[in-house]
Motif scaffolding. Structure first.
Motif, PDB file in Angstrom:
ATOM      1  N   PHE A 179       0.681  -1.229   0.277  1.00 21.39           N
ATOM      2  CA  PHE A 179      -0.059  -0.061   0.063  1.00 21.39           C
ATOM      3  C   PHE A 179       0.845   1.406   0.088  1.00 21.39           C
ATOM      4  N   ASP A 180       1.947   1.361   0.649  1.00 17.21           N
ATOM      5  CA  ASP A 180       2.945   2.227   0.453  1.00 17.21           C
ATOM      6  C   ASP A 180       3.568   2.512  -0.852  1.00 17.21           C
ATOM      7  N   LYS A 181       3.740   1.457  -1.706  1.00 14.35           N
ATOM      8  CA  LYS A 181       4.185   1.665  -3.008  1.00 14.35           C
ATOM      9  C   LYS A 181       2.861   2.036  -3.836  1.00 14.35           C
ATOM     10  N   ALA A 182       1.729   1.636  -3.517  1.00 15.37           N
ATOM     11  CA  ALA A 182       0.572   2.365  -4.176  1.00 15.37           C
ATOM     12  C   ALA A 182      -0.028   3.704  -3.840  1.00 15.37           C
ATOM     13  N   ALA A 183       0.611   4.347  -2.924  1.00 12.15           N
ATOM     14  CA  ALA A 183      -0.056   5.444  -2.026  1.00 12.15           C
ATOM     15  C   ALA A 183      -0.035   6.625  -3.288  1.00 12.15           C
ATOM     16  N   GLY A 184      -1.229   7.224  -3.207  1.00 14.96           N
ATOM     17  CA  GLY A 184      -1.522   8.102  -4.278  1.00 14.96           C
ATOM     18  C   GLY A 184      -2.156   7.597  -5.529  1.00 14.96           C
ATOM     19  N   LYS A 185      -2.401   6.478  -5.749  1.00 19.50           N
ATOM     20  CA  LYS A 185      -2.594   6.081  -6.994  1.00 19.50           C
ATOM     21  C   LYS A 185      -3.629   4.875  -6.876  1.00 19.50           C
ATOM     22  N   LEU A 186      -4.131   4.786  -5.452  1.00 24.68           N
ATOM     23  CA  LEU A 186      -5.274   3.818  -5.387  1.00 24.68           C
ATOM     24  C   LEU A 186      -6.635   4.267  -5.871  1.00 24.68           C
ATOM     25  N   PRO A 187      -7.725   3.932  -5.864  1.00 22.76           N
ATOM     26  CA  PRO A 187      -9.108   4.077  -6.397  1.00 22.76           C
ATOM     27  C   PRO A 187      -9.709   4.706  -5.030  1.00 22.76           C
ATOM     28  N   MET A 188     -10.256   5.746  -4.787  1.00 23.42           N
ATOM     29  CA  MET A 188     -11.144   5.958  -3.633  1.00 23.42           C
ATOM     30  C   MET A 188     -12.589   5.862  -3.790  1.00 23.42           C
ATOM     31  N   VAL A 189     -13.625   5.548  -3.247  1.00 24.25           N
ATOM     32  CA  VAL A 189     -15.101   5.419  -3.413  1.00 24.25           C
ATOM     33  C   VAL A 189     -15.462   6.545  -2.870  1.00 24.25           C
ATOM     34  N   PRO A 190     -16.642   7.206  -3.505  1.00 27.93           N
ATOM     35  CA  PRO A 190     -17.221   8.387  -2.885  1.00 27.93           C
ATOM     36  C   PRO A 190     -17.851   8.004  -1.539  1.00 27.93           C
ATOM     37  N   LYS A 191     -17.886   9.309  -0.663  1.00 26.60           N
ATOM     38  CA  LYS A 191     -18.352   9.082   0.608  1.00 26.60           C
ATOM     39  C   LYS A 191     -19.660   8.380   0.628  1.00 26.60           C
ATOM     40  N   VAL A 192     -20.788   8.563  -0.126  1.00 23.36           N
ATOM     41  CA  VAL A 192     -22.073   8.128  -0.146  1.00 23.36           C
ATOM     42  C   VAL A 192     -21.969   6.804  -0.353  1.00 23.36           C
ATOM     43  N   VAL A 193     -21.111   6.047  -1.035  1.00 25.13           N
ATOM     44  CA  VAL A 193     -20.774   4.590  -1.287  1.00 25.13           C
ATOM     45  C   VAL A 193     -20.383   4.143   0.031  1.00 25.13           C
ATOM     46  N   GLN A 194     -19.454   4.656   0.811  1.00 26.83           N
ATOM     47  CA  GLN A 194     -19.170   4.259   2.034  1.00 26.83           C
ATOM     48  C   GLN A 194     -20.237   4.018   3.033  1.00 26.83           C
ATOM     49  N   GLU A 195     -21.031   5.067   3.070  1.00 28.27           N
ATOM     50  CA  GLU A 195     -22.105   5.224   3.962  1.00 28.27           C
ATOM     51  C   GLU A 195     -23.190   3.952   3.343  1.00 28.27           C
ATOM     52  N   LEU A 196     -23.370   3.950   2.329  1.00 25.79           N
ATOM     53  CA  LEU A 196     -24.196   2.637   1.792  1.00 25.79           C
ATOM     54  C   LEU A 196     -23.780   1.372   2.321  1.00 25.79           C
ATOM     55  N   VAL A 197     -22.586   1.355   1.992  1.00 23.02           N
ATOM     56  CA  VAL A 197     -21.997  -0.046   2.537  1.00 23.02           C
ATOM     57  C   VAL A 197     -22.052  -0.336   4.163  1.00 23.02           C
ATOM     58  N   ALA A 198     -21.676   0.808   4.892  1.00 28.82           N
ATOM     59  CA  ALA A 198     -21.752   0.709   6.247  1.00 28.82           C
ATOM     60  C   ALA A 198     -23.349   0.310   6.526  1.00 28.82           C
ATOM     61  N   SER A 199     -24.281   0.976   5.670  1.00 29.29           N
ATOM     62  CA  SER A 199     -25.709   0.680   6.248  1.00 29.29           C
ATOM     63  C   SER A 199     -26.166  -0.763   6.265  1.00 29.29           C
ATOM     64  N   PHE A 200     -25.330  -1.418   5.774  1.00 24.99           N
ATOM     65  CA  PHE A 200     -25.802  -3.009   6.017  1.00 24.99           C
ATOM     66  C   PHE A 200     -26.004  -3.307   7.434  1.00 24.99           C
ATOM     67  N   GLN A 201     -25.047  -2.678   8.113  1.00 25.74           N
ATOM     68  CA  GLN A 201     -25.373  -2.923   9.726  1.00 25.74           C
ATOM     69  C   GLN A 201     -25.916  -1.913  10.380  1.00 25.74           C
ATOM     70  N   ARG A 202     -26.968  -1.257  10.010  1.00 26.42           N
ATOM     71  CA  ARG A 202     -27.801  -0.111  10.457  1.00 26.42           C
ATOM     72  C   ARG A 202     -29.293  -0.427   9.982  1.00 26.42           C
ATOM     73  N   THR A 203     -30.198  -0.052  10.814  1.00 22.87           N
ATOM     74  CA  THR A 203     -31.471  -0.176  10.377  1.00 22.87           C
ATOM     75  C   THR A 203     -32.252   1.320  10.559  1.00 22.87           C
ATOM     76  N   ASP A 204     -31.407   2.101  10.562  1.00 29.05           N
ATOM     77  CA  ASP A 204     -31.886   3.553  10.723  1.00 29.05           C
ATOM     78  C   ASP A 204     -31.626   4.456   9.433  1.00 29.05           C
ATOM     79  N   VAL A 205     -31.284   3.937   8.484  1.00 25.69           N
ATOM     80  CA  VAL A 205     -31.057   4.692   7.149  1.00 25.69           C
ATOM     81  C   VAL A 205     -32.071   5.172   6.523  1.00 25.69           C
ATOM     82  N   SER A 206     -31.912   6.529   6.165  1.00 28.87           N
ATOM     83  CA  SER A 206     -33.120   7.190   5.553  1.00 28.87           C
ATOM     84  C   SER A 206     -33.015   7.061   3.785  1.00 28.87           C
ATOM     85  N   ILE A 207     -34.033   6.456   2.951  1.00 25.52           N
ATOM     86  CA  ILE A 207     -33.582   6.555   1.616  1.00 25.52           C
ATOM     87  C   ILE A 207     -33.749   7.794   1.150  1.00 25.52           C
TER      88      ILE A 207
END
Length: 274
Positions: free
Chosen positions: A7-35
């Motif tokens: 990961f040090d060798k790949a620093a600055g060149k790796l893909p980053m997912v949008p924050k909304v995607v991270q929130e949606l993935v995290a929502s698998f563990q939540r029940t209070d997500v608003s559509i």
């Protein structure tokens, strides 16, 4: 070589997912997500909005109905389908081209595993959307490797094409395998522990009961995808199924047999997202 070194060798060149995607993935563990909250965040990302609308109008999702807005897509698709579309769009859209790496082929296989994992998750009576996301991420470590060590990645691919075992070759040349690398990327993307564990454990199936059900799901999905893509017939696949693995997931063999045609289709048909 340690995972952190890659990961040090790949620093600055790796893909980053949008924050909304991270929130949606995290929502698998939540029940209070608003559509409404999620759709508003997607609306502010023009690229994601465009991809979701395009998919909502495909035959697979939209049928004969024309979807003209994100609100229409929310109503028609429902939260679960919207979530998985945004996750898939965000992950694939975050991946820049890598010199010498066949990105289209990589995502083609990733979607085959994702679609097959989703169907198997239904048969195993576990979360189908989480199963789909695990499948989509199953081989994500390959992207990191090709960014960090493109020459070694090419050597490993060449050896595997010649018949070498991938995991053994990765361990010999790198000291780690792609599953460990992929799990670390999932951790850095703040994906839930269930997804990280599924990626990390997907090849440790000698004692299925010792790994997560989603890891077993990925192992079985990869087996089915490889079999059908290498020309196995439906009857051959059923005859060669890993019975202990299937039993450990409490999948009814009769239901598996009844769905073998659907599994063949999910393993070999290009996804609308590509």
């Amino acid at each position: 070589m340690q995972v952190a070194e890659l990961f040090d060798k790949a620093a600055g060149k790796l893909p980053m997912v949008p924050k909304v995607v991270q929130e949606l993935v995290a929502s698998f563990q939540r029940t209070d997500v608003s559509i409404d909250d999620i759709s508003n965040k997607v609306l502010h990302d023009q690229v994601l909005s465009a991809r979701v609308l395009r998919l909502a109008n495909t035959a697979r999702f939209g049928g004969n109905r024309k979807v003209g807005s994100l609100d229409d897509a929310v109503v028609m698709l429902g939260f679960d389908n919207l979530r998985v579309l945004v996750i898939a769009s965000g992950i694939t859209g975050a991946s820049a081209s890598i010199p010498g790496f066949e990105m289209q082929r990589f995502w083609h296989r990733s979607f085959e595993i994702a679609n097959t994992s989703k169907l198997l998750a239904k048969l195993a009576r576990v979360d189908t959307q989480l199963g789909y996301t695990c499948g989509l991420m199953a081989n994500i470590g390959e992207l990191v490797l090709h960014v960090a060590e493109p020459e070694k990645a090419a050597q490993i691919d060449k050896a595997v094409a010649g018949g070498a075992d991938r995991m053994a070759t990765e361990q010999m040349m790198l000291g780690v395998d792609l599953a460990a690398i992929g799990a670390e990327l999932a951790r850095r993307w703040n994906f839930p522990d269930e997804i990280q564990a599924a990626i990390r454990e997907q090849h440790r199936l000698h004692d299925p009961a010792q790994v997560s059900v989603y890891a077993r799901l990925l192992g079985l999905a990869s087996f089915i995808v490889a079999g059908f893509n290498n020309g196995s017939s439906e009857s051959e696949m059923l005859g060669n199924m890993p019975e202990a693995l299937i039993a450990s997931m409490d999948i009814d063999p009769e239901k598996l047999a009844a769905n073998i045609s659907a599994l063949r289709e999910s393993s070999t048909v290009t996804d609308d997202l590509l």
